[in-house]
Design a protein around this motif. Structure first.
Motif, PDB file in Angstrom:
ATOM      1  N   GLY A  51       9.273 -11.897 -11.474  1.00 14.60           N
ATOM      2  CA  GLY A  51       9.822 -13.022 -12.219  1.00 14.60           C
ATOM      3  C   GLY A  51      11.276 -12.885 -12.608  1.00 14.60           C
ATOM      4  N   ALA A  52      11.868 -11.732 -12.351  1.00 18.94           N
ATOM      5  CA  ALA A  52      13.274 -11.538 -12.725  1.00 18.94           C
ATOM      6  C   ALA A  52      14.192 -12.071 -11.628  1.00 18.94           C
ATOM      7  CB  ALA A  52      13.551 -10.065 -12.987  1.00 18.94           C
ATOM      8  N   GLU A  53      15.490 -12.169 -11.976  1.00 15.23           N
ATOM      9  CA  GLU A  53      16.437 -12.715 -11.010  1.00 15.23           C
ATOM     10  C   GLU A  53      17.811 -12.114 -11.248  1.00 15.23           C
ATOM     11  OE1 GLU A  53      16.351 -16.942 -10.777  1.00 15.23           O
ATOM     12  OE2 GLU A  53      18.194 -17.076  -9.591  1.00 15.23           O
ATOM     13  N   MET A  54      18.491 -11.775 -10.188  1.00 13.01           N
ATOM     14  CA  MET A  54      19.863 -11.275 -10.353  1.00 13.01           C
ATOM     15  C   MET A  54      20.709 -11.575  -9.127  1.00 13.01           C
ATOM     16  SD  MET A  54      19.880  -7.161  -9.709  1.00 13.01           S
ATOM     17  CE  MET A  54      21.654  -7.196  -9.419  1.00 13.01           C
ATOM     18  N   THR A  55      22.010 -11.465  -9.343  1.00  9.51           N
ATOM     19  CA  THR A  55      22.966 -11.680  -8.261  1.00  9.51           C
ATOM     20  C   THR A  55      23.800 -10.427  -8.084  1.00  9.51           C
ATOM     21  OG1 THR A  55      23.113 -14.031  -8.769  1.00  9.51           O
ATOM     22  CG2 THR A  55      24.922 -13.086  -7.494  1.00  9.51           C
ATOM     23  N   LEU A  56      23.888  -9.968  -6.858  1.00  5.79           N
ATOM     24  CA  LEU A  56      24.677  -8.785  -6.539  1.00  5.79           C
ATOM     25  C   LEU A  56      25.866  -9.203  -5.678  1.00  5.79           C
ATOM     26  CD1 LEU A  56      24.694  -5.600  -6.605  1.00  5.79           C
ATOM     27  CD2 LEU A  56      23.666  -5.722  -4.336  1.00  5.79           C
ATOM     28  N   LEU A  57      27.059  -8.813  -6.124  1.00  4.80           N
ATOM     29  CA  LEU A  57      28.253  -9.096  -5.331  1.00  4.80           C
ATOM     30  C   LEU A  57      28.833  -7.780  -4.831  1.00  4.80           C
ATOM     31  CD1 LEU A  57      30.070 -11.611  -7.741  1.00  4.80           C
ATOM     32  CD2 LEU A  57      28.396 -12.119  -5.959  1.00  4.80           C
ATOM     33  N   GLU A  58      29.427  -7.794  -3.668  1.00  4.93           N
ATOM     34  CA  GLU A  58      30.123  -6.614  -3.171  1.00  4.93           C
ATOM     35  C   GLU A  58      31.423  -7.049  -2.514  1.00  4.93           C
ATOM     36  OE1 GLU A  58      27.503  -3.390  -1.192  1.00  4.93           O
ATOM     37  OE2 GLU A  58      26.429  -5.256  -0.821  1.00  4.93           O
ATOM     38  N   ASN A  59      32.472  -6.343  -2.799  1.00  4.09           N
ATOM     39  CA  ASN A  59      33.730  -6.617  -2.116  1.00  4.09           C
ATOM     40  C   ASN A  59      34.664  -5.432  -2.245  1.00  4.09           C
ATOM     41  OD1 ASN A  59      34.319  -7.508  -5.042  1.00  4.09           O
ATOM     42  ND2 ASN A  59      36.341  -7.517  -4.101  1.00  4.09           N
TER      43      ASN A  59
END
Ligand SMILES: Nc1ncnc2c1ncn2[C@@H]1O[C@H](COP(=O)(O)OP(=O)(O)O)[C@@H](O)[C@H]1O
Ligand SMILES: [Mg+2]
Lengths: 439, 254
Positions: free
Chosen positions: A200-208
């Motif tokens: 039920g959890a949610e996250m956003t991962l960014l990489e640059n």
């Protein structure tokens, strides 16, 4: 008497490969850890001794030469600094975790405590006797050795000097942003991240970030029932670098994944994704937009394994290639017998801006369930002359018209980014790339 | 405004002549109609004037207000004031109608050394003009012509023309596939643009359109040439008798 050398038997070739691998490993200095991480590294080394390092003649490396990626040392490459535009994601409110030359940079990073998230540095977690990541680190990578060995990921499990372990326990709107900075010309970065999105959890991962002269990044992610992982990364502009990434994702019931990668230039770059849809009703989207100019070699290798019923998967890969750039796509959808009502889609397309550039594609479907909907397509094309003429007839200059058509070509991949602000940011990178030519 | 003199055009890839000595003079402030059997080269003329590839000019000239069109890139011709409403407008997935039109308007302004329109001003202008042509503003958010009906495409061509304010407008069978109401809207759009500094070349098969857009001169084209020119009556004659008599007449001359 000496004649032509006898062709090696399979067994002899394998023995030679393992000998070479053992010799290679003996010269590396493997990080020493006690506890669970030490054990995981030892296991990985053991695995590697039986897998052997990749070779050019491997079918799996048919289109991309692994030698730069597996060489003992990285060739130094000029440090590239972006001065003509803001760095991607700078306007996004995010939790910044910075690695400089492949090492966690505490000073440059934000405080790692955040609501709904548990963030630990790999090196620190290794000190703990027990850590949730020990059930994942190296484990998904190990599972990913079937049906095709991916020894460079195993090498990473053994050698990774740093990385971050992230557990999402709630719905987190603010993205976690991994920023790979670079100072040294010879930086050889090996990072290993582990992510766990609880049910039920949610996250956003960014990489640059420019990362290194050479890099290997392994990300192992588990997404619990009904959980969602958004992943947006850019691999940009510093042309001299080479790199390989592996994304291993295990998905439970009704879990969702949306991963998008923008790659602009890069001498040798391979992004592998291996996704297991283990639970009913999961949805996995993996997409990429790659733009190559000149001596660019970009490879997307994707494997999606439908093991449970009613899952959906989507692969959308678009490459714009000019001045002799090479794009590779190897993508497979495997639908196992229990995975009834699978909806699988795969498209890989290239837009060749000249005759010297080339696109090599190997799309595959392997289906054992009988009630499924799967489609795949791969095309290579040029800018449509009628489209371009239409735009020009309205006064749009040729170069600008081509840019509009290139962006149009990439649109389907860009649409895989769920958040508008991120999509806009990536789109503006594309636009400025289009305005620059290396030759 | 437009002076075409002894224009010869063949296909680039084959030895097939399509325009065979076409001469035509269109004065500012006038509307010329071109009628003629299918395959006589009407669309080819429109394409060659606007600079589409695939054709080779083997002789003659086409001047727009004293400038040789045939030496210019398509976008330069547009900036010089030429506009073609396509017989078959193309679908361009992924390119938004609005984005495209704004890019076009501003590119032309820039080429002419004029100030670019702000997105606010542009939006306001498009909305107002779309309303007059009964074009749903929502439709303009879609990619160019994707999911447009035949009539919607043609109306949108006229919307573009209205926004770009060209001086020499060529309409290639804009009436084909339009119902009576749409034809009226399109004609009103065209008539609203008629003025002393602008000229029209209207390619059509039907007198119907010419009831709405009154031409000053009517030309009959056959086999890559203008075989006869006259007043509006000529269109009525064609409507009643077809091209047979005119073609036979031309045959006797040859
Ligand atoms: N690109 C092309 N390739 C082959 N034939 C062409 C092409 N363009 C025009 N033609 C031929 O040239 C002739 C004139 O065509 P067109 O200009 O479309 O006529 P119209 O518009 O008067 O019906 C026709 O015979 C057509 O088939
Ligand atoms: Mg025609």
């Amino acid at each position: 008497m000496s004649g032509a050398p006898k062709p090696m038997t399979r067994a002899a070739r394998r023995a030679a490969r393992l000998d070479a691998t053992a010799a290679h490993l003996s010269r590396l200095s493997v990080p020493q850890d006690s506890g669970w991480l030490g054990r995981a590294r030892a296991d990985a080394l053991e695995r590697l001794r039986t897998l052997g390092l990749p070779e050019r003649r491997d079918e799996y490396w048919r289109f991309t030469d692994p030698s730069v990626l597996s060489a003992e040392t990285a060739a130094p490459a000029e440090v590239f600094r972006i001065t003509d535009e803001p760095v991607v994601f700078s306007d996004i409110d995010r939790l910044r975790i910075v690695f400089t030359d492949g090492e966690f940079d505490q000073q440059a990073s934000d405080d790692l405590t955040a609501e709904g998230l548990e963030v630990t540095r790999l090196a620190e977690a290794a000190q703990a006797d027990i850590h949730w990541a020990q059930d994942v680190y190296g484990k998904l990578e190990e599972r990913g050795q079937q049906p095709v060995p991916r020894p460079l990921a195993t090498l990473n499990s053994a050698m990774a000097r740093d990385g971050v372990l992230i557990r999402a326990t709630g719905k987190v709107a603010r993205p976690v942003s991994l920023i790979y900075r670079r100072q040294k010309e010879a930086a050889d970065m090996v990072l290993h991240h582990v992510i766990r999105v609880e049910p039920g959890a949610e996250m956003t991962l960014l990489e640059n970030g420019p990362a290194a002269a050479r890099y290997s990044i392994v990300t192992e992610a588990c997404i619990g029932a009904g959980g969602m992982l958004h992943h947006v990364r850019t691999q940009g502009r510093d042309h001299a670098r080479s790199g390989i990434t592996h994304l291993f994702v295990r998905m439970d019931k009704a879990a969702g994944l949306k991963s998008f990668t923008l790659s602009a230039n890069g001498r040798v770059l391979r992004n592998e994704a291996m996704i297991w849809l283990d639970g009913e009703g999961g949805s996995a989207h993996v997409a990429g937009a790659a733009m190559g100019d000149g001596d660019f070699h970009h490879d997307d290798t994707v494997f999606i394994d439908h093991a449970a019923p009613r899952c959906e998967s989507r692969q959308v890969f678009k490459k714009v290639l000019r001045n002799g750039a090479v794009g590779v796509f190897q993508g497979k959808i495997l639908v196992q017998r229990p995975a009834q009502l699978t909806d699988g889609y795969q498209i890989s397309q290239s837009l060749l801006m000249d005759e010297r550039s080339q696109f090599l594609a190997k799309p595959e479907l392997e289906i054992y369930a009988d009630d499924v909907k799967c489609s795949h397509g791969s095309t290579s094309g040029e800018i449509d002359a009628d489209h371009l003429f239409y735009l020009r007839s309205r006064g749009v200059p040729e170069a600008e018209g081509k840019n509009l058509l290139v962006l149009a070509f990439l649109t389907e991949a860009l649409e895989e980014i769920a958040r508008d602000d991120l999509a806009e940011d990536v789109r503006s990178r594309l636009e400025s790339w289009l305005g620059r030519h290396r030759h | 405004m437009l002076e075409i003199n002894d224009l010869h055009v063949k296909l680039e890839e084959e030895d097939k002549a399509i325009l065979k000595g076409l001469t035509l003079s269109v004065k500012a402030g006038t509307v010329h109609a071109i009628m003629g059997p299918n395959g006589s080269g009407k669309s080819t003329l429109a394409y060659v004037l606007s600079g589409r590839g695939g054709y080779q000019v083997t002789g003659g000239s086409a001047m727009l207000e004293g400038q040789e069109l045939l030496d210019m890139e398509p976008e330069e011709r547009a900036a010089a004031g030429l506009f073609l409403a396509f017989q078959y407008p193309v679908e361009i997935p992924g390119v938004g109608n609005m984005t495209f039109l704004r890019t076009a308007v501003n590119a032309q302004r820039k080429a002419r050394g004029e100030e670019e329109l702000s997105s606010g001003d542009f939006l306001k202008a498009v909305r107002a003009k779309a309303r007059e042509l009964k074009i749903d503003a929502e439709m303009l958010k879609r990619p160019v012509y994707v999911g447009f009906s035949g009539g919607e495409k043609k109306r949108n061509e006229i919307l573009q023309m209205t926004m770009l304010e060209p001086r020499m407008c060529i309409l290639d069978e804009t009436d084909s596939g339009l119902d009576v109401d749409a034809m009226k809207l399109v004609s009103e759009g065209v008539n609203a643009l008629r003025d002393a500094g602008r000229a029209f070349l209207v390619i059509t098969h039907y007198q119907r359109l010419l009831d709405h857009i009154q031409p000053d001169v009517v030309h009959i084209m056959a086999e890559g040439r203008i075989i006869k020119s006259g007043g509006p009556d000529l269109a009525l004659e064609v409507e009643q008798n077809g091209y047979a008599d005119l073609l036979a007449e031309e045959g006797q001359k040859a």
